[in-house]
Design an enzyme around this catalytic site. Structure first.
Site, short mmCIF file in Angstrom:
data_model
loop_
_atom_site.label_atom_id
_atom_site.label_comp_id
_atom_site.label_asym_id
_atom_site.label_seq_id
_atom_site.Cartn_x
_atom_site.Cartn_y
_atom_site.Cartn_z
N CYS A 174 17.57 4.93 -1.97
CA CYS A 174 17.13 5.56 -3.23
C CYS A 174 18.13 6.58 -3.78
CB CYS A 174 15.76 6.19 -3.06
SG CYS A 174 15.51 7.05 -1.51
N ARG A 215 20.97 -4.67 4.13
CA ARG A 215 21.85 -4.22 3.03
C ARG A 215 23.33 -4.46 3.27
NH1 ARG A 215 19.03 1.52 2.37
NH2 ARG A 215 17.21 0.86 1.18
N THR A 250 0.82 -1.22 0.00
CA THR A 250 0.00 0.00 0.00
C THR A 250 0.85 1.27 0.00
OG1 THR A 250 -0.10 -0.18 2.40
CG2 THR A 250 -1.98 -1.04 1.16
N HIS A 271 15.18 12.14 -7.30
CA HIS A 271 16.28 12.68 -6.50
C HIS A 271 17.33 13.28 -7.45
CE1 HIS A 271 14.43 10.94 -3.12
NE2 HIS A 271 15.26 9.96 -2.83
P1 NAP Z 1 5.46 3.88 3.10
O1 NAP Z 1 4.85 4.69 2.02
O2 NAP Z 1 5.40 4.39 4.48
O3 NAP Z 1 4.80 2.40 3.06
C1 NAP Z 1 5.06 1.45 4.07
C2 NAP Z 1 4.36 0.14 3.78
O4 NAP Z 1 4.67 -0.80 4.82
C3 NAP Z 1 2.84 0.24 3.73
O5 NAP Z 1 2.35 -0.72 2.84
C4 NAP Z 1 2.44 -0.17 5.17
O6 NAP Z 1 1.16 -0.77 5.24
C5 NAP Z 1 3.46 -1.25 5.46
N1 NAP Z 1 3.69 -1.40 6.89
C6 NAP Z 1 3.84 -0.43 7.83
N2 NAP Z 1 4.04 -0.99 9.06
C7 NAP Z 1 3.96 -2.32 8.88
C8 NAP Z 1 4.05 -3.44 9.77
N3 NAP Z 1 4.27 -3.29 11.08
N4 NAP Z 1 3.94 -4.69 9.24
C9 NAP Z 1 3.72 -4.88 7.93
N5 NAP Z 1 3.60 -3.85 7.04
C10 NAP Z 1 3.74 -2.59 7.52
O7 NAP Z 1 7.01 3.61 2.81
P2 NAP Z 1 7.81 3.57 1.41
O8 NAP Z 1 8.33 4.90 1.05
O9 NAP Z 1 7.02 2.82 0.42
O10 NAP Z 1 9.11 2.74 1.81
C11 NAP Z 1 9.07 1.35 2.04
C12 NAP Z 1 10.50 0.84 2.29
O11 NAP Z 1 11.28 1.07 1.12
C13 NAP Z 1 11.20 1.54 3.44
O12 NAP Z 1 12.03 0.61 4.11
C14 NAP Z 1 12.06 2.57 2.75
O13 NAP Z 1 13.21 2.92 3.49
C15 NAP Z 1 12.44 1.83 1.48
N6 NAP Z 1 12.76 2.67 0.34
C16 NAP Z 1 11.93 3.70 0.00
C17 NAP Z 1 12.24 4.48 -1.11
C18 NAP Z 1 11.38 5.64 -1.53
O14 NAP Z 1 11.79 6.38 -2.45
N7 NAP Z 1 10.21 5.84 -0.93
C19 NAP Z 1 13.35 4.17 -1.89
C20 NAP Z 1 14.17 3.10 -1.52
C21 NAP Z 1 13.86 2.35 -0.42
P3 NAP Z 1 -0.14 0.03 5.80
O15 NAP Z 1 -0.69 0.81 4.65
O16 NAP Z 1 -1.02 -1.09 6.21
O17 NAP Z 1 0.33 0.87 6.94
#
Ligand code: NAP
Length: 358
Positions: A151, A113, A12, A244
């Site tokens: 990222c 990582r 999500t 970025h």
């Molecule tokens: P986000 O928008 O906050 O989404 C987090 C996701 O994890 C949501 O689906 C959420 O589900 C779920 N979640 C939260 N708490 C949870 C739990 N306790 N158990 C299971 N699922 C849970 O974050 P995001 O930006 O997509 O980033 C996700 C990961 O990718 C992070 O580790 C981040 O560091 C990494 N990342 C992000 C980027 C970027 O550009 N955004 C780039 C590289 C890496 P609900 O909707 O149910 O809360």
């Protein structure tokens, strides 16, 4: 060919949505489940995901019932591959339990990582690091964890690799201007960022510095040997939605003109291009000659063919640096949730499939 069944954990979120979009019509992978937190589990994906990508939620995912991120729930779908886009503080044990249950995990999260047996992959840069999987698979285990970088590291290492190959690199100084989606959906309140920038992103500079060294290093004698390249990063959050941008200064081992640097970047290709992987951009680095490019709004979706949109890093403003005899500086832009996360992971999974490692 029968497609590999896959589940997205964190489906999500900002990164999770990109996975859902990229996997909804993937030729090699079949999306069979979406998983998220206990808050969302049991609900319909279309009711819970705050969809932020242009276009509708893919029909395949809209009516899926969200699963909890547990090995049992995921095993019940028949999936043998999981993409993990969970928050870092919950990802570590979930990814480990999935791998222990025999699942191939490709993660965007920071938890594993820097592990000694976990490859940290941008497929064009260090596909050979997948050899480390032999350590994880000792004793005939099927499951494993492969990660992608932070990222902001992804675009940086893509642009550095051809320079390392052609001229050698002594040191790197990088200043980032990072998009809001990099902090997740709830990451930065609008009142904090509109008409503003924030000159601090927790943990980001350290991640860029050590991940770059791991990725530009080698896998030798059963261990990762980090590259002996000091990296200095200064990271800023800016009021851009996606993409970025980074100002990079590289001190090369051997002198090179801006034209030579542009030339090696333009012609750079890696394993994904040689193997014609579905999500591989024809050219992983595009070099712009205009003095005011790259820009996030104009360049973040660079990459051909259509499946590879957002997978190319865009470089511009390549010039000599007056402070270092062999200094070159440039600007690089890459899409943080595509090349910096989901797209890079899908490409990594394609590489694993092409090498018969899934
Ligand atoms: P986000 O928008 O906050 O989404 C987090 C996701 O994890 C949501 O689906 C959420 O589900 C779920 N979640 C939260 N708490 C949870 C739990 N306790 N158990 C299971 N699922 C849970 O974050 P995001 O930006 O997509 O980033 C996700 C990961 O990718 C992070 O580790 C981040 O560091 C990494 N990342 C992000 C980027 C970027 O550009 N955004 C780039 C590289 C890496 P609900 O909707 O149910 O809360």
């Amino acid at each position: 060919m029968e497609r590999t069944k896959v589940v997205v954990c964190g489906a999500t979120g900002m990164v999770g949505q990109i996975y859902v979009a990229m996997l909804s019509d993937h030729p090699w992978f079949e999306l069979v489940g979406v998983a998220a937190s206990e808050r969302s589990a049991g609900k319909q994906y279309g009711d819970v995901a705050r969809w932020y990508i242009q276009g509708d939620i893919p029909a395949r995912a809209r009516n899926m019932t969200i699963l909890p991120c547990t090995a049992d729930a995921i095993a019940a779908t028949g999936a043998t591959l999981v993409f993990s886009a969970l928050p870092s503080d919950v990802a570590g044990p979930v990814e480990r339990s999935l791998a222990d249950a025999g699942v191939a995990v490709v993660a965007d999260t920071a938890s594993h990582r820097m592990d000694a047996d976990v490859p940290l992959i941008v497929p064009e840069v260090n596909a050979d690091h997948l050899e480390a999987l032999s350590l994880q698979r000792k004793g005939g285990k099927r499951g494993f964890i492969v990660t992608g970088p932070n990222c902001s590291t992804a675009g940086l290492v893509l642009s550095l690799k051809p320079l390392q190959l052609a001229f050698g690199i002594r040191r790197v100084i990088v200043v980032t201007m990072q998009a809001l989606s990099g902090a997740g959906y709830a990451g930065v309140p609008s009142m904090a960022i509109i008409d503003n920038l924030i000159p601090y992103i927790k943990g980001e500079e350290e991640k860029m510095e050590c991940e770059t060294q791991k990725m530009l290093g080698s896998w030798m004698d059963g261990a990762f040997q980090p590259a002996n390249i000091p990296v200095s990063a200064s990271c800023n959050r800016v009021a851009v939605l996606d993409g970025h941008t980074e100002s990079v200064l590289v001190e090369l081992d051997r002198p090179a003109s801006p034209e030579e640097v542009e030339s090696v970047m333009r012609s750079f290709q890696g394993e994904p291009q040689r193997l014609h992987l579905p999500t591989a951009p024809d050219h992983p680095i595009l070099v712009r000659s205009e003095s005011d490019r790259p820009q996030p709004r104009l360049d973040r979706l660079a990459g051909e063919p259509a499946r590879a949109r957002g997978m190319a890093a865009v470089v511009g403003r390549v010039r000599s640096d007056p402070a270092f005899a062999t200094g070159i500086k440039y600007t690089v832009l890459s899409h943080n949730t595509i090349r910096g996360a989901a797209g890079n992971a899908v490409l990594t999974a394609e590489l694993l499939a092409a090498k018969d490692l899934l």
